[in-house]
Scaffold this motif. Structure first.
Motif, mmCIF file in Angstrom:
data_model
loop_
_atom_site.group_PDB
_atom_site.id
_atom_site.type_symbol
_atom_site.label_atom_id
_atom_site.label_comp_id
_atom_site.label_asym_id
_atom_site.label_seq_id
_atom_site.Cartn_x
_atom_site.Cartn_y
_atom_site.Cartn_z
ATOM 1 N N LEU A 145 67.525 -9.073 13.004
ATOM 2 C CA LEU A 145 67.857 -10.441 13.386
ATOM 3 C C LEU A 145 66.884 -11.465 12.831
ATOM 4 O O LEU A 145 67.095 -12.662 12.987
ATOM 5 C CB LEU A 145 67.910 -10.559 14.916
ATOM 6 C CG LEU A 145 68.930 -9.650 15.605
ATOM 7 C CD1 LEU A 145 68.971 -9.941 17.090
ATOM 8 C CD2 LEU A 145 70.300 -9.800 14.994
ATOM 9 N N SER A 146 65.813 -10.999 12.187
ATOM 10 C CA SER A 146 64.849 -11.937 11.611
ATOM 11 C C SER A 146 65.183 -12.279 10.162
ATOM 12 O O SER A 146 64.489 -13.080 9.539
ATOM 13 C CB SER A 146 63.435 -11.346 11.685
ATOM 14 O OG SER A 146 63.331 -10.179 10.882
ATOM 15 N N ARG A 147 66.210 -11.672 9.620
ATOM 16 C CA ARG A 147 66.552 -11.926 8.222
ATOM 17 C C ARG A 147 66.980 -13.382 8.043
ATOM 18 O O ARG A 147 67.574 -13.995 8.941
ATOM 19 C CB ARG A 147 67.666 -10.986 7.745
ATOM 20 C CG ARG A 147 69.008 -11.253 8.388
ATOM 21 C CD ARG A 147 70.139 -10.541 7.657
ATOM 22 N NE ARG A 147 69.991 -9.098 7.716
ATOM 23 C CZ ARG A 147 70.803 -8.272 7.076
ATOM 24 N NH1 ARG A 147 71.760 -8.736 6.314
ATOM 25 N NH2 ARG A 147 70.632 -6.969 7.200
ATOM 26 N N PRO A 148 66.700 -13.969 6.902
ATOM 27 C CA PRO A 148 67.071 -15.371 6.659
ATOM 28 C C PRO A 148 68.582 -15.538 6.526
ATOM 29 O O PRO A 148 69.306 -14.581 6.236
ATOM 30 C CB PRO A 148 66.357 -15.698 5.343
ATOM 31 C CG PRO A 148 66.188 -14.377 4.655
ATOM 32 C CD PRO A 148 65.975 -13.374 5.761
ATOM 33 N N ASN A 149 69.030 -16.753 6.745
ATOM 34 C CA ASN A 149 70.443 -17.128 6.590
ATOM 35 C C ASN A 149 71.371 -16.424 7.575
ATOM 36 O O ASN A 149 72.587 -16.390 7.365
ATOM 37 C CB ASN A 149 70.930 -16.850 5.158
ATOM 38 C CG ASN A 149 70.112 -17.579 4.116
ATOM 39 O OD1 ASN A 149 69.701 -18.725 4.330
ATOM 40 N ND2 ASN A 149 69.857 -16.938 2.986
#
Length: 420
Positions: free
Chosen positions: A99-103
């Protein structure tokens, strides 16, 4: 093949499924055990070179040396376990939705976060937090899922039902909930039962976005599937005679099948029900039927609902959301033919058996057998369940599309036994 519950802990969604790679993981685990035992043997048998020249023993120095080696072994074991866990994830197909991935859409992150219960542990269920669930394959379609969850909160939802269905067909099921208002379509002219069962449905009360055809006349001119040729025509054609008048020996008359039911037929489940005609005929006989369908190339769900029937928007890869032994009858056509490995059909058949009560009927209606191998495989699978064969017909009939080529179909009515 089905969706897996998603447990949210520290902002990460972890998924787990079993595959044939388990044997490889077992071999790796065995190798790790052998390696660590060799380390231990080395630690307890090794003596420094200076001890050979020293006539006196130094137990405290040996103990210290052994402690150092044990500490190294423990660290090595811990490192090996971490490496094995990572390899197991890769081999067994564990996926992690970071859930920390960008976009990644903010709404998706919010939905997937765990929420502690305000009063702590629930005394009845034992849970301490509320967790969301989405299909385990959603990780493979993270970009599409993020697109699906991109909207204005409390605003209108995008007209993206086709995107939702694409995600479902990719195994991303169930989908996360959204905090937006679904597009509404005015539905004037709806009538009550039983008139609604056979009243033609207006083109104006269904959604045509994302579909090639924009009216029912267009759909009726196409072969949407083996079981849906002109199936939206409720005024003339074979759809009005279906289950009432047989065209071949494979076509069973509904009243004849219902007479075979033990204890009466009250509720049923129809797989791949096309336009809902099976459920309509059952409704005329005071039998409630839920029709499983997707909007593949046509607005099946809205059409069925307009007839006053119950559509269930669900793929066959999803575990059926029903309790065990609740249906008196399960009806399936060629839509039961799921592609892929034989195990995929086995999982589906066992789930159908689960929801069918003892003494209930499984009606296999004109299942298309593309070759003898397919027929034999299905026959062997059915025999594993120990069903009583009340009707069993294998016959040829002409392709409904009008090609004139005879094709082999299997029709059967089977009764589920009582298992102790």
């Amino acid at each position: 093949m089905g969706s897996v519950s998603l447990k949210i802990g520290d902002g990460t969604a972890r998924f787990k499924r079993a595959t044939l790679c388990s044997s490889a993981v077992n071999i790796l685990m065995l190798f790790s055990v052998i390696t660590t035992n060799l380390f231990a043997l080395y630690a307890f048998t090794f003596s420094p070179k200076q001890h050979l020249d020293n006539p006196f023993h130094h137990p405290h120095r040996n103990i210290s040396l052994i402690s150092q080696h044990v500490s190294l072994i423990i660290k090595e074991i811990d490192s090996s376990q971490r490496k094995l866990a990572q390899m197991e994830k890769e081999l067994l197909g564990y996926d992690t939705l970071d859930l920390s991935r960008p976009n990644l859409a903010t709404e998706l992150k919010l939905f997937l976060q765990h929420h502690q219960l305000p009063l702590g542990k629930d005394s009845r269920t034992g849970i301490t937090e509320m967790v969301a669930s989405v299909g385990h394959s959603c990780e493979k379609s993270a970009d599409l899922l993020s697109q699906y969850m991109s909207y204005k909160v409390s605003g209108p939802c995008p007209d993206d039902w086709s995107l939702a269905q694409k995600l479902i067909l990719k195994g991303c099921e169930p989908l996360p909930r959204r905090r937006c208002f679904a597009k509404t379509v005015p539905k004037p002219g709806l009538t009550s039962l039983p008139v609604s069962l056979w009243k033609p449905v207006s083109d104006k009360i269904v959604t045509w976005s994302g579909l090639g055809c924009k009216n029912f006349n267009c759909l009726n001119s196409k072969k949407l599937s083996r079981d849906c040729v002109g199936c939206f025509n409720l005024t003339n054609g074979y759809e009005t005679q279906k289950y009432v008048k047989a065209r071949s020996k494979n076509d069973f008359v509904m009243d004849d099948v219902l007479a075979l039911g033990s204890g009466g037929i009250r509720i049923g489940f129809d797989i791949g029900g096309g336009s809902g005609t099976f459920a309509a005929r059952m409704a005329e006989r005071n039998v409630t039927v839920i029709t499983n369908t997707l909007n593949v190339d046509a607005p099946h769900s809205e059409f069925i609902a307009a007839r006053g029937l119950f559509p269930l928007f669900l793929s066959l890869d999803h575990r059926f959301p029903f309790y065990d032994n609740v249906f008196d009858l399960v009806h399936a056509t060629s839509g039961l033919d799921v592609e892929g490995k034989p195990e995929k059909l086995e999982f589906l058949m066992f789930d159908l058996d689960r929801i069918l009560r003892a003494g209930g009927l499984f009606w296999l209606d004109n299942f298309y057998c593309s070759d003898d191998d397919k027929k034999r495989a299905l026959t062997r699978l059915i025999e594993r369940f120990g069903y009583k064969k009340l009707k069993w017909v294998v016959g040829e009939k002409t392709d409904a599309a009008g090609s004139g080529k005879p094709q082999v179909y299997l029709s059967a009515v089977l009764q589920k036994p009582v298992r102790i």
